[in-house]
Motif scaffolding. Structure first.
Motif, PDB file in Angstrom:
ATOM      1  N   GLY A  66       0.809  -1.207   0.000  1.00  0.00           N
ATOM      2  CA  GLY A  66       0.000   0.000   0.000  1.00  0.00           C
ATOM      3  C   GLY A  66       0.842   1.256   0.000  1.00  0.00           C
ATOM      4  O   GLY A  66       2.064   1.218  -0.180  1.00  0.00           O
ATOM      5  N   ASP A  67       0.187   2.359   0.210  1.00  0.00           N
ATOM      6  CA  ASP A  67       0.823   3.667   0.296  1.00  0.00           C
ATOM      7  C   ASP A  67       1.957   3.619   1.318  1.00  0.00           C
ATOM      8  O   ASP A  67       1.801   3.048   2.410  1.00  0.00           O
ATOM      9  N   ALA A  68       3.090   4.216   0.976  1.00  0.00           N
ATOM     10  CA  ALA A  68       4.279   4.130   1.831  1.00  0.00           C
ATOM     11  C   ALA A  68       4.024   4.664   3.243  1.00  0.00           C
ATOM     12  O   ALA A  68       4.451   4.057   4.228  1.00  0.00           O
ATOM     13  N   GLY A  69       3.340   5.781   3.366  1.00  0.00           N
ATOM     14  CA  GLY A  69       3.075   6.360   4.685  1.00  0.00           C
ATOM     15  C   GLY A  69       2.193   5.471   5.534  1.00  0.00           C
ATOM     16  O   GLY A  69       2.469   5.241   6.718  1.00  0.00           O
ATOM     17  N   LEU A  70       1.138   4.962   4.947  1.00  0.00           N
ATOM     18  CA  LEU A  70       0.225   4.086   5.675  1.00  0.00           C
ATOM     19  C   LEU A  70       0.895   2.750   5.988  1.00  0.00           C
ATOM     20  O   LEU A  70       0.726   2.196   7.078  1.00  0.00           O
ATOM     21  N   ALA A  71       1.688   2.248   5.050  1.00  0.00           N
ATOM     22  CA  ALA A  71       2.405   0.991   5.281  1.00  0.00           C
ATOM     23  C   ALA A  71       3.360   1.124   6.468  1.00  0.00           C
ATOM     24  O   ALA A  71       3.491   0.191   7.275  1.00  0.00           O
ATOM     25  N   ALA A  72       3.989   2.279   6.599  1.00  0.00           N
ATOM     26  CA  ALA A  72       4.904   2.507   7.725  1.00  0.00           C
ATOM     27  C   ALA A  72       4.150   2.481   9.050  1.00  0.00           C
ATOM     28  O   ALA A  72       4.656   1.955  10.052  1.00  0.00           O
ATOM     29  N   LEU A  73       2.938   3.026   9.073  1.00  0.00           N
ATOM     30  CA  LEU A  73       2.123   2.975  10.292  1.00  0.00           C
ATOM     31  C   LEU A  73       1.753   1.540  10.650  1.00  0.00           C
ATOM     32  O   LEU A  73       1.816   1.133  11.814  1.00  0.00           O
ATOM     33  N   ARG A  75       3.399  -1.093   9.820  1.00  0.00           N
ATOM     34  CA  ARG A  75       4.630  -1.763  10.258  1.00  0.00           C
ATOM     35  C   ARG A  75       4.908  -1.462  11.729  1.00  0.00           C
ATOM     36  O   ARG A  75       5.243  -2.345  12.512  1.00  0.00           O
ATOM     37  N   GLU A  76       4.755  -0.190  12.112  1.00  0.00           N
ATOM     38  CA  GLU A  76       4.966   0.203  13.507  1.00  0.00           C
ATOM     39  C   GLU A  76       3.959  -0.480  14.427  1.00  0.00           C
ATOM     40  O   GLU A  76       4.308  -0.963  15.500  1.00  0.00           O
ATOM     41  N   ALA A  77       2.699  -0.533  13.994  1.00  0.00           N
ATOM     42  CA  ALA A  77       1.660  -1.169  14.810  1.00  0.00           C
ATOM     43  C   ALA A  77       1.924  -2.665  14.952  1.00  0.00           C
ATOM     44  O   ALA A  77       1.762  -3.234  16.041  1.00  0.00           O
ATOM     45  N   LEU A  78       2.325  -3.303  13.873  1.00  0.00           N
ATOM     46  CA  LEU A  78       2.628  -4.737  13.943  1.00  0.00           C
ATOM     47  C   LEU A  78       3.806  -4.997  14.873  1.00  0.00           C
ATOM     48  O   LEU A  78       3.797  -5.974  15.637  1.00  0.00           O
ATOM     49  N   ALA A  79       4.809  -4.132  14.826  1.00  0.00           N
ATOM     50  CA  ALA A  79       5.952  -4.279  15.742  1.00  0.00           C
ATOM     51  C   ALA A  79       5.499  -4.120  17.188  1.00  0.00           C
ATOM     52  O   ALA A  79       5.928  -4.869  18.075  1.00  0.00           O
ATOM     53  N   THR A  80       4.603  -3.174  17.439  1.00  0.00           N
ATOM     54  CA  THR A  80       4.059  -2.976  18.775  1.00  0.00           C
ATOM     55  C   THR A  80       3.330  -4.235  19.242  1.00  0.00           C
ATOM     56  O   THR A  80       3.384  -4.594  20.417  1.00  0.00           O
ATOM     57  N   ALA A  81       2.679  -4.915  18.303  1.00  0.00           N
ATOM     58  CA  ALA A  81       1.951  -6.145  18.615  1.00  0.00           C
ATOM     59  C   ALA A  81       2.871  -7.371  18.651  1.00  0.00           C
ATOM     60  O   ALA A  81       2.406  -8.484  18.897  1.00  0.00           O
ATOM     61  N   GLY A  82       4.165  -7.174  18.372  1.00  0.00           N
ATOM     62  CA  GLY A  82       5.108  -8.279  18.441  1.00  0.00           C
ATOM     63  C   GLY A  82       5.253  -9.075  17.160  1.00  0.00           C
ATOM     64  O   GLY A  82       5.709 -10.224  17.195  1.00  0.00           O
ATOM     65  N   HIS A  83       4.884  -8.479  16.018  1.00  0.00           N
ATOM     66  CA  HIS A  83       4.966  -9.181  14.734  1.00  0.00           C
ATOM     67  C   HIS A  83       5.955  -8.486  13.805  1.00  0.00           C
ATOM     68  O   HIS A  83       5.995  -7.257  13.725  1.00  0.00           O
ATOM     69  N   ASP A  84       6.724  -9.302  13.101  1.00  0.00           N
ATOM     70  CA  ASP A  84       7.597  -8.773  12.060  1.00  0.00           C
ATOM     71  C   ASP A  84       6.762  -8.491  10.821  1.00  0.00           C
ATOM     72  O   ASP A  84       5.707  -9.109  10.614  1.00  0.00           O
ATOM     73  N   SER A  85       7.248  -7.581   9.996  1.00  0.00           N
ATOM     74  CA  SER A  85       6.530  -7.282   8.766  1.00  0.00           C
ATOM     75  C   SER A  85       7.514  -6.890   7.673  1.00  0.00           C
ATOM     76  O   SER A  85       8.664  -6.544   7.940  1.00  0.00           O
ATOM     77  N   VAL A  86       7.033  -6.967   6.443  1.00  0.00           N
ATOM     78  CA  VAL A  86       7.801  -6.589   5.271  1.00  0.00           C
ATOM     79  C   VAL A  86       6.918  -5.669   4.438  1.00  0.00           C
ATOM     80  O   VAL A  86       5.766  -6.006   4.152  1.00  0.00           O
ATOM     81  N   ILE A  87       7.445  -4.501   4.092  1.00  0.00           N
ATOM     82  CA  ILE A  87       6.697  -3.599   3.210  1.00  0.00           C
ATOM     83  C   ILE A  87       7.066  -3.937   1.778  1.00  0.00           C
ATOM     84  O   ILE A  87       8.236  -3.912   1.399  1.00  0.00           O
ATOM     85  N   GLU A  88       6.066  -4.305   1.008  1.00  0.00           N
ATOM     86  CA  GLU A  88       6.260  -4.661  -0.395  1.00  0.00           C
ATOM     87  C   GLU A  88       6.056  -3.427  -1.273  1.00  0.00           C
ATOM     88  O   GLU A  88       5.249  -2.560  -0.948  1.00  0.00           O
ATOM     89  N   ALA A  89       6.773  -3.382  -2.394  1.00  0.00           N
ATOM     90  CA  ALA A  89       6.621  -2.286  -3.352  1.00  0.00           C
ATOM     91  C   ALA A  89       5.341  -2.527  -4.146  1.00  0.00           C
ATOM     92  O   ALA A  89       5.278  -3.446  -4.971  1.00  0.00           O
ATOM     93  N   SER A  90       4.320  -1.735  -3.889  1.00  0.00           N
ATOM     94  CA  SER A  90       3.018  -1.982  -4.510  1.00  0.00           C
ATOM     95  C   SER A  90       3.065  -1.846  -6.027  1.00  0.00           C
ATOM     96  O   SER A  90       2.395  -2.597  -6.735  1.00  0.00           O
ATOM     97  N   ASP A  91       3.865  -0.936  -6.548  1.00  0.00           N
ATOM     98  CA  ASP A  91       3.967  -0.801  -8.012  1.00  0.00           C
ATOM     99  C   ASP A  91       4.532  -2.077  -8.635  1.00  0.00           C
ATOM    100  O   ASP A  91       4.042  -2.555  -9.656  1.00  0.00           O
ATOM    101  N   ASP A  92       5.584  -2.629  -8.016  1.00  0.00           N
ATOM    102  CA  ASP A  92       6.185  -3.860  -8.530  1.00  0.00           C
ATOM    103  C   ASP A  92       5.191  -5.018  -8.501  1.00  0.00           C
ATOM    104  O   ASP A  92       5.122  -5.810  -9.434  1.00  0.00           O
ATOM    105  N   LEU A  93       4.419  -5.119  -7.423  1.00  0.00           N
ATOM    106  CA  LEU A  93       3.437  -6.199  -7.321  1.00  0.00           C
ATOM    107  C   LEU A  93       2.320  -6.037  -8.340  1.00  0.00           C
ATOM    108  O   LEU A  93       1.841  -7.025  -8.913  1.00  0.00           O
ATOM    109  N   THR A  94       1.902  -4.801  -8.572  1.00  0.00           N
ATOM    110  CA  THR A  94       0.857  -4.553  -9.570  1.00  0.00           C
ATOM    111  C   THR A  94       1.333  -4.958 -10.959  1.00  0.00           C
ATOM    112  O   THR A  94       0.617  -5.647 -11.702  1.00  0.00           O
ATOM    113  N   ILE A  95       2.548  -4.566 -11.310  1.00  0.00           N
ATOM    114  CA  ILE A  95       3.101  -4.921 -12.625  1.00  0.00           C
ATOM    115  C   ILE A  95       3.258  -6.431 -12.747  1.00  0.00           C
ATOM    116  O   ILE A  95       2.904  -7.025 -13.776  1.00  0.00           O
ATOM    117  N   ALA A  96       3.747  -7.085 -11.711  1.00  0.00           N
ATOM    118  CA  ALA A  96       3.900  -8.543 -11.739  1.00  0.00           C
ATOM    119  C   ALA A  96       2.549  -9.229 -11.895  1.00  0.00           C
ATOM    120  O   ALA A  96       2.419 -10.194 -12.649  1.00  0.00           O
TER     121      ALA A  96
END
Length: 110
Positions: A66-73, A75-96
């Motif tokens: 998703g949007d980089a700013g929202l994805a960062a939020l 990610r922070e929330a997931l870390a607070t909940a004790g989960h690792d996360s990976v932000i994917e490049a949405s443009d790359d996934l759309t093209i793929a």
């Protein structure tokens, strides 16, 4: 404000409605600025969302698209909940995804 709100919702997701009212009250009674209110509101909503899917989150990293700013939020929330996360490049996934769809369509035509 964001992390505290996420923790509040992870601990007591049933308090979402009263917490939302508290955001408005904080602005009126304590003079919380709009940036604090926005941060708290985002934390409450994202935290409540994570609390509602907690049982589905395993040990693997959560992939965020998703949007980089929202994805960062998220990610922070997931870390607070004790989960690792990976932000994917949405443009790359759309093209793929589009390339895969085109390829599948070409295979059907042959």
């Amino acid at each position: 404000a964001f992390e505290t709100a996420v923790r509040d919702m992870l601990d007591r997701p049933d308090a979402l409605v009263s917490s939302l009212f508290g955001v408005r009250a904080g602005g009126l009674l304590r003079g919380d600025g709009s940036s604090v209110s926005r941060s708290r509101l985002s934390g409450l909503l994202i935290g409540a969302e994570l609390a509602s899917v907690r049982e589905f989150l395993g040990d693997e990293p959560v992939h965020i698209v998703g949007d980089a700013g929202l994805a960062a939020l998220y990610r922070e929330a997931l870390a607070t909940a004790g989960h690792d996360s990976v932000i994917e490049a949405s443009d790359d996934l759309t093209i793929a995804g589009l390339a895969t769809a085109v390829s599948a369509g070409e295979e059907k035509q042959t």
